[in-house]
Design an enzyme around this catalytic site. Structure first.
Site, PDB file in Angstrom:
ATOM      1  N   ASP A  67     -10.880 -10.288   0.230  1.00  0.00           N
ATOM      2  CA  ASP A  67     -10.329 -11.553   1.374  1.00  0.00           C
ATOM      3  C   ASP A  67     -10.768 -11.061   2.430  1.00  0.00           C
ATOM      4  O   ASP A  67     -11.626 -10.081   2.649  1.00  0.00           O
ATOM      5  CB  ASP A  67      -9.122 -11.375   1.460  1.00  0.00           C
ATOM      6  CG  ASP A  67      -8.692  -9.327   1.630  1.00  0.00           C
ATOM      7  OD1 ASP A  67      -9.325  -8.774   1.949  1.00  0.00           O
ATOM      8  OD2 ASP A  67      -7.395  -9.236   1.371  1.00  0.00           O
ATOM      9  N   ASN A 136       4.831  -4.602   2.632  1.00  0.00           N
ATOM     10  CA  ASN A 136       5.335  -5.508   2.227  1.00  0.00           C
ATOM     11  C   ASN A 136       6.074  -5.894   0.194  1.00  0.00           C
ATOM     12  O   ASN A 136       5.678  -6.709  -0.400  1.00  0.00           O
ATOM     13  CB  ASN A 136       5.918  -6.614   2.450  1.00  0.00           C
ATOM     14  CG  ASN A 136       4.873  -7.324   3.109  1.00  0.00           C
ATOM     15  OD1 ASN A 136       3.493  -7.195   1.901  1.00  0.00           O
ATOM     16  ND2 ASN A 136       4.191  -9.101   3.196  1.00  0.00           N
ATOM     17  N   HIS A 138       2.121  -6.295  -0.900  1.00  0.00           N
ATOM     18  CA  HIS A 138       1.322  -7.218  -1.124  1.00  0.00           C
ATOM     19  C   HIS A 138      -0.283  -6.819  -1.653  1.00  0.00           C
ATOM     20  O   HIS A 138       0.528  -5.619  -1.752  1.00  0.00           O
ATOM     21  CB  HIS A 138       0.852  -9.067  -0.201  1.00  0.00           C
ATOM     22  CG  HIS A 138       0.097  -7.242   1.470  1.00  0.00           C
ATOM     23  ND1 HIS A 138       0.040  -7.887   2.757  1.00  0.00           N
ATOM     24  CD2 HIS A 138      -0.383  -6.576   1.135  1.00  0.00           C
ATOM     25  CE1 HIS A 138      -0.412  -7.172   2.900  1.00  0.00           C
ATOM     26  NE2 HIS A 138      -1.083  -6.756   2.007  1.00  0.00           N
ATOM     27  N   GLU A 143       1.242 -12.272  -0.831  1.00  0.00           N
ATOM     28  CA  GLU A 143       1.868 -11.728  -0.039  1.00  0.00           C
ATOM     29  C   GLU A 143       3.434 -12.704  -1.389  1.00  0.00           C
ATOM     30  O   GLU A 143       3.637 -13.128  -1.933  1.00  0.00           O
ATOM     31  CB  GLU A 143       2.274 -13.185   1.285  1.00  0.00           C
ATOM     32  CG  GLU A 143       1.349 -12.761   1.931  1.00  0.00           C
ATOM     33  CD  GLU A 143       1.156 -11.466   2.824  1.00  0.00           C
ATOM     34  OE1 GLU A 143       1.921 -10.693   2.302  1.00  0.00           O
ATOM     35  OE2 GLU A 143       0.824 -11.274   3.960  1.00  0.00           O
TER      36      GLU A 143
END
Ligand code: F6R
Length: 248
Positions: A67, A136, A138, A143
């Site tokens: 990414d 979280n 991801h 996400e």
């Protein structure tokens, strides 16, 4: 999924480096999927050391990053390109034609995502993908709520991710709100995945990975659908695991 719990971050990094150097000594050419962030830094230091000691041949290796922030120029000090240049490309003397990362300033983002997918495909797919995990859950910048079938795409970063990543920027307001990331479907097509996690901030994500249900609300649980995943974590990231269940 294979799980290794390391005593220390150093041990975690060494275990990951050993797996990667074993894999690189086999298949040629080899397409290695790279992650950025604090987690793989120790691994990258180990790979540089091995290379300097003549124990790691990178002649036929191509790197594909997961990414990049959007919009952000490659030469911005917090871009993932800069991270890779500082910690990997330059110390390993990798030529630019063997390293690939989404363009964080692409004018046509749809075309950039398609180009990145084509690039991976044309080179024969990712042989081994290194992953970190967000607090979280991801993976890449996919996400919670991202489809497990997703391909390389532009995504909006979760508030939690912006807070977590603010430590690398002068101000939380400077963290880009979007990114271009390989999709979960793209990641799951890698032949092998090595997931690294250290520190207590990752303990809940690890509990979800091993004991939770497989759900798009926790992207890392998608790894349970993959046949060849190795998870290497430290004691703090393992704090919420029921290890007696693991052994069954
Ligand atoms: C980075 C990436 C992210 C990170 C994750 C953990 O390329 O794709 O999924 O792996 O945000 O980041 P750190 O390692 O900084 O805790």
């Amino acid at each position: 999924m294979k799980l290794y719990i390391a005593e220390t971050y150093d041990e975690l990094s060494r275990m990951a480096a050993d797996i990667i150097s074993d894999e690189l000594s086999g298949k040629k050419p080899f397409n290695l999927g790279m992650a950025t962030g604090s987690t793989p830094l120790g691994l990258y230091r180990q790979l540089v050391q091995k290379n300097r000691a003549g124990q790691l041949d990178l002649t036929d290796v191509r790197l594909f990053n997961l990414d990049e922030y959007y919009p952000l120029a490659q030469d911005h000090p917090q871009s993932f390109f800069s991270f890779m240049k500082n910690h990997v490309y330059d110390p390993l003397h990798l030529p630019s034609h063997r390293v690939f990362i989404p363009n964080g300033l692409a004018k046509d983002t749809g075309e950039e995502c398609n180009r990145y997918e084509r690039l991976i495909h044309q080179h024969g797919g990712i042989d081994l993908q290194i992953l970190g995990v967000g607090s979280n859950g991801h993976i890449g910048f996919n996400e919670p709520g991202t489809s497990f079938a997703s391909r390389t795409q532009v995504v909006r970063l979760a508030d939690q991710t912006i807070q977590d990543n603010a430590r690398s920027f002068d101000d939380v307001g400077d963290v880009p709100k979007q990114a271009i990331t390989m999709g979960i479907g793209t990641i799951l097509e890698s032949r092998r995945i090595v997931l690294l996690a250290n520190g207590e901030a990752k303990a809940e994500a690890m509990r979800e990975l091993f004991h939770g249900k497989i759900t798009e609300q926790v992207p890392v649980t998608s790894l349970r659908l993959h046949p060849h995943v190795t998870v290497i974590i430290d004691q703090k990231a393992a704090a919420l695991l029921n290890l007696s269940l693991q052994k069954k």
